[in-house]
Design a protein around this motif. Structure first.
Motif, PDB file in Angstrom:
ATOM      1  N   GLU A 147       0.838  -1.191   0.000  1.00 39.02           N
ATOM      2  CA  GLU A 147       0.000   0.000   0.000  1.00 39.02           C
ATOM      3  C   GLU A 147       0.879   1.249   0.000  1.00 39.02           C
ATOM      4  OE1 GLU A 147      -3.687   1.660   2.643  1.00 39.02           O
ATOM      5  OE2 GLU A 147      -3.331  -0.486   2.511  1.00 39.02           O
ATOM      6  N   THR A 205       2.019   5.091   0.659  1.00 38.52           N
ATOM      7  CA  THR A 205       1.832   6.052   1.730  1.00 38.52           C
ATOM      8  C   THR A 205       1.361   7.384   1.163  1.00 38.52           C
ATOM      9  OG1 THR A 205       4.084   6.924   1.604  1.00 38.52           O
ATOM     10  CG2 THR A 205       3.723   5.011   3.050  1.00 38.52           C
ATOM     11  N   PHE A 206       0.831   8.218   2.033  1.00 44.44           N
ATOM     12  CA  PHE A 206       0.405   9.550   1.612  1.00 44.44           C
ATOM     13  C   PHE A 206       1.590  10.315   1.031  1.00 44.44           C
ATOM     14  CE2 PHE A 206      -0.081  14.073   2.212  1.00 44.44           C
ATOM     15  CZ  PHE A 206      -1.350  14.316   1.709  1.00 44.44           C
ATOM     16  N   LYS A 207       2.720  10.237   1.721  1.00 38.72           N
ATOM     17  CA  LYS A 207       3.896  10.989   1.295  1.00 38.72           C
ATOM     18  C   LYS A 207       4.355  10.579  -0.104  1.00 38.72           C
ATOM     19  CE  LYS A 207       8.453  12.401   2.864  1.00 38.72           C
ATOM     20  NZ  LYS A 207       9.427  12.355   3.939  1.00 38.72           N
ATOM     21  N   TYR A 238       1.697  11.715  -2.654  1.00 40.87           N
ATOM     22  CA  TYR A 238       1.799  13.167  -2.846  1.00 40.87           C
ATOM     23  C   TYR A 238       3.013  13.508  -3.710  1.00 40.87           C
ATOM     24  CZ  TYR A 238       2.022  18.144  -1.865  1.00 40.87           C
ATOM     25  OH  TYR A 238       2.066  19.504  -1.998  1.00 40.87           O
ATOM     26  N   VAL A 288      -5.172   7.587  -3.214  1.00 42.04           N
ATOM     27  CA  VAL A 288      -4.468   7.288  -1.961  1.00 42.04           C
ATOM     28  C   VAL A 288      -4.504   8.506  -1.041  1.00 42.04           C
ATOM     29  CG1 VAL A 288      -2.201   6.782  -0.945  1.00 42.04           C
ATOM     30  CG2 VAL A 288      -2.975   5.525  -2.970  1.00 42.04           C
ATOM     31  N   CYS A 289      -4.177   9.681  -1.582  1.00 39.76           N
ATOM     32  CA  CYS A 289      -4.167  10.906  -0.773  1.00 39.76           C
ATOM     33  C   CYS A 289      -5.562  11.206  -0.228  1.00 39.76           C
ATOM     34  CB  CYS A 289      -3.657  12.086  -1.596  1.00 39.76           C
ATOM     35  SG  CYS A 289      -1.896  11.995  -1.967  1.00 39.76           S
ATOM     36  N   ARG A 332      -6.485   8.903   2.633  1.00 34.57           N
ATOM     37  CA  ARG A 332      -5.783   9.262   3.876  1.00 34.57           C
ATOM     38  C   ARG A 332      -6.397  10.512   4.509  1.00 34.57           C
ATOM     39  NH1 ARG A 332      -3.978   5.196   2.252  1.00 34.57           N
ATOM     40  NH2 ARG A 332      -1.939   4.299   2.576  1.00 34.57           N
ATOM     41  N   ALA A 348      -9.692   9.654   6.070  1.00 35.45           N
ATOM     42  CA  ALA A 348      -9.493   8.904   7.315  1.00 35.45           C
ATOM     43  C   ALA A 348      -9.112   9.836   8.462  1.00 35.45           C
ATOM     44  CB  ALA A 348      -8.426   7.832   7.123  1.00 35.45           C
ATOM     45  N   VAL A 349      -8.261  10.805   8.187  1.00 31.43           N
ATOM     46  CA  VAL A 349      -7.868  11.761   9.223  1.00 31.43           C
ATOM     47  C   VAL A 349      -9.059  12.621   9.636  1.00 31.43           C
ATOM     48  CG1 VAL A 349      -6.444  13.809   9.681  1.00 31.43           C
ATOM     49  CG2 VAL A 349      -5.430  11.799   8.612  1.00 31.43           C
TER      50      VAL A 349
END
Length: 93
Positions: A3, A5-7, A10, A44-45, A48, A51-52
């Motif tokens: 999966e 990541t956000f980073k 981005y 993906v971003c 995330r 979810a936050v």
């Protein structure tokens, strides 16, 4: 499949935006891969961020917050009512 990541997602979006922004002539041959990768990175971003936001909404709706929020709302309503009572005695001229 691991999966993303956000980073890293981005980073993909930023890289593709920079590429599209700085190219002198459009490279149609690369456009499909840029769009496909960008859409996946955006998903993906967005996931995330959603979810936050959901976690923050849940944290803010916990009982500790609910105990504080009505008190603050009641204090604001009481202050507004006091201002309205003071205004009733004011002569407009």
């Amino acid at each position: 499949m691991t999966e993303q990541t956000f980073k890293s997602a981005y980073g993909v979006l930023k890289k593709h935006a920079d590429t599209l922004r700085t190219q002198q002539e459009p490279n149609i041959d690369d456009l499909l891969s840029i769009v496909t990768e960008s859409v996946e990175a955006y998903k993906v971003c967005k996931a995330r961020i959603d979810a936050v936001e959901a976690a923050l909404a849940q944290a803010l709706s916990d009982s500790a917050y609910e105990d504080i929020a009505p008190s603050a709302a009641n204090a604001a309503a009481a202050a507004a009512a006091a201002d309205d009572a003071d205004d009733a005695d004011d002569v407009p001229f």
